[in-house]
Enzyme design. Structure first.
Site, PDB file in Angstrom:
ATOM      1  N   PRO A 159       0.799  -1.202  -0.083  1.00  0.00           N
ATOM      2  CA  PRO A 159      -0.023  -0.109   0.003  1.00  0.00           C
ATOM      3  C   PRO A 159       0.915   1.275  -0.133  1.00  0.00           C
ATOM      4  CG  PRO A 159      -0.793  -1.608   1.640  1.00  0.00           C
ATOM      5  CD  PRO A 159       0.515  -1.957   1.252  1.00  0.00           C
ATOM      6  N   GLU A 160       0.329   2.191  -0.740  1.00  0.00           N
ATOM      7  CA  GLU A 160       1.042   3.527  -0.837  1.00  0.00           C
ATOM      8  C   GLU A 160       0.486   4.448   0.144  1.00  0.00           C
ATOM      9  OE1 GLU A 160       2.569   4.950  -4.638  1.00  0.00           O
ATOM     10  OE2 GLU A 160       2.313   3.240  -5.524  1.00  0.00           O
ATOM     11  N   LYS A 186       4.334   5.361   4.963  1.00  0.00           N
ATOM     12  CA  LYS A 186       3.692   3.692   4.984  1.00  0.00           C
ATOM     13  C   LYS A 186       3.603   3.392   6.179  1.00  0.00           C
ATOM     14  CE  LYS A 186       5.292   3.270   0.288  1.00  0.00           C
ATOM     15  NZ  LYS A 186       6.047   2.337  -0.752  1.00  0.00           N
ATOM     16  N   ARG A 224      13.054  -2.721  -8.910  1.00  0.00           N
ATOM     17  CA  ARG A 224      11.687  -2.528  -8.946  1.00  0.00           C
ATOM     18  C   ARG A 224      11.412  -1.990 -10.362  1.00  0.00           C
ATOM     19  NH1 ARG A 224       8.665  -1.031  -4.443  1.00  0.00           N
ATOM     20  NH2 ARG A 224       7.060  -1.524  -5.919  1.00  0.00           N
TER      21      ARG A 224
END
Length: 335
Positions: free
Chosen positions: A2-3, A52, A301
């Protein structure tokens, strides 16, 4: 993972559900048994997000500032699920997987049996919340909370965020802007989607070193990011496209990992295939210039960008001013 906008929505949900009320804590899984026992029966004074990270502050009697906090980082697999009375809270689930709790054997939320993997259950007078699979769940004191906050960069959704610190941390680094935006010490809360989309909207090549960028360009990144993330907090969805661009090339590359978002089943929401310029659109035409969107690995990423629209610039692009997210992110038009 989750951002940051999701964690701010979570903090808002926790405050609506349990804020300033005495709660019961338990750890059905057993891995947080000592922490739950320490704060069981205390008042949850408030919940807050920083990037976060979620901090739930507790006070023994509710008449003082929090002296203990439950510090939670959901990581890749963490999830909160909610259940309660009709007026408890409309949020069903936050995190991954996104599923709600079913009612108990007698048809009420109060009889719901926790799953074997529930790390923490919070129970109030009108409902409960179950935490599963977090990367981190621990009890900390005031000094430890401050230490976490000091390690983080400014959070675009916090009132105490200092954009000048965002500029300073980027300008002092030789790393590429694509890497820097994913560094939580530079900006707290950005994840892979916001990174890719923010750079497209800035018309900026992700490989340009941070120390080559001008202050106005970096300030423009921040000024665009704030309304984009505010939209995400308000709606639960990441949408970065200008309304007039959403019907152009409505393709999304979901061959490996589907891009699910909250509200996908709501016909009033912006469909996910209209929500992004470059994220998960590798191999498809750019919505604006028709060039093929590219992807690559950057520091472990996936990175997505348009090789034609995103140039190796150091100054702010005029496109950014003409297509400000602030024009729609705070209105119903953006939805």
């Amino acid at each position: 993972m989750p951002e940051g906008h999701t964690i701010h929505r979570l903090a808002r949900a926790m405050n609506a559900a349990f804020g300033n009320t005495r709660v019961r804590l338990s750890s059905p899984q057993g891995r947080f048994e000592a922490g739950a026992a320490e704060l069981d029966g205390w008042v949850m004074a408030r919940a807050e997000a920083a990037g976060k990270h979620l901090f739930m502050g507790f006070s023994p009697h509710g008449d003082t500032e929090p002296i203990r906090f439950i510090h939670i980082h959901l990581g890749l697999y963490g999830s909160w699920t909610f259940a309660g009375s009709e007026g408890f809270h409309r949020m069903r689930a936050i995190g991954a997987p996104r599923r709600g709790l079913e009612v108990g054997s007698d048809g009420s939320w109060a009889s719901i049996v926790p799953g074997a993997n529930v790390r923490l259950r919070i129970r109030g007078a009108e409902g409960l919340a179950d935490l599963t699979g977090p990367n981190q769940c621990r009890v900390i004191d005031v000094a430890e909370r401050e230490a976490v906050l000091e390690r983080l960069g400014p959070d675009p959704l916090r009132r105490d965020a200092d954009p000048r610190e965002f500029v300073r941390r980027i300008k002092k680094s030789r790393q590429s802007i694509g890497q820097l935006l994913m560094d939580q010490r530079v900006c707290a809360g950005i994840g892979n989607i916001y990174r890719a989309e923010l750079l497209f909207r800035a018309r900026l090549d992700p490989y340009v070193p941070g120390n080559e960028l001008t202050t106005p360009l970096i300030e423009a990144l921040w000024e665009d990011l704030v309304p984009l993330m505010a939209y995400g907090e308000r709606t639960g969805r990441i949408v970065t496209t200008q309304p007039e661009h959403r019907k152009i090339h409505r393709e999304l590359n979901e061959r490996t990992v589907p891009v699910y978002q909250n509200g996908d089943d709501d016909p009033a929401s912006v469909p996910r295939e209209e929500s992004f310029y470059v994220y998960h659109r590798q191999g498809f035409p750019c919505r604006l210039c028709e060039a093929s969107i590219r992807d690559a690995d950057l520091a472990g990423r996936a990175l997505y960008w348009c090789p034609r629209c995103q140039r190796r610039r150091v100054r702010k692009a005029g496109w950014t001013d003409l297509n400000s997210a602030a024009g729609w992110a705070y209105t119903r038009e953006g939805e």
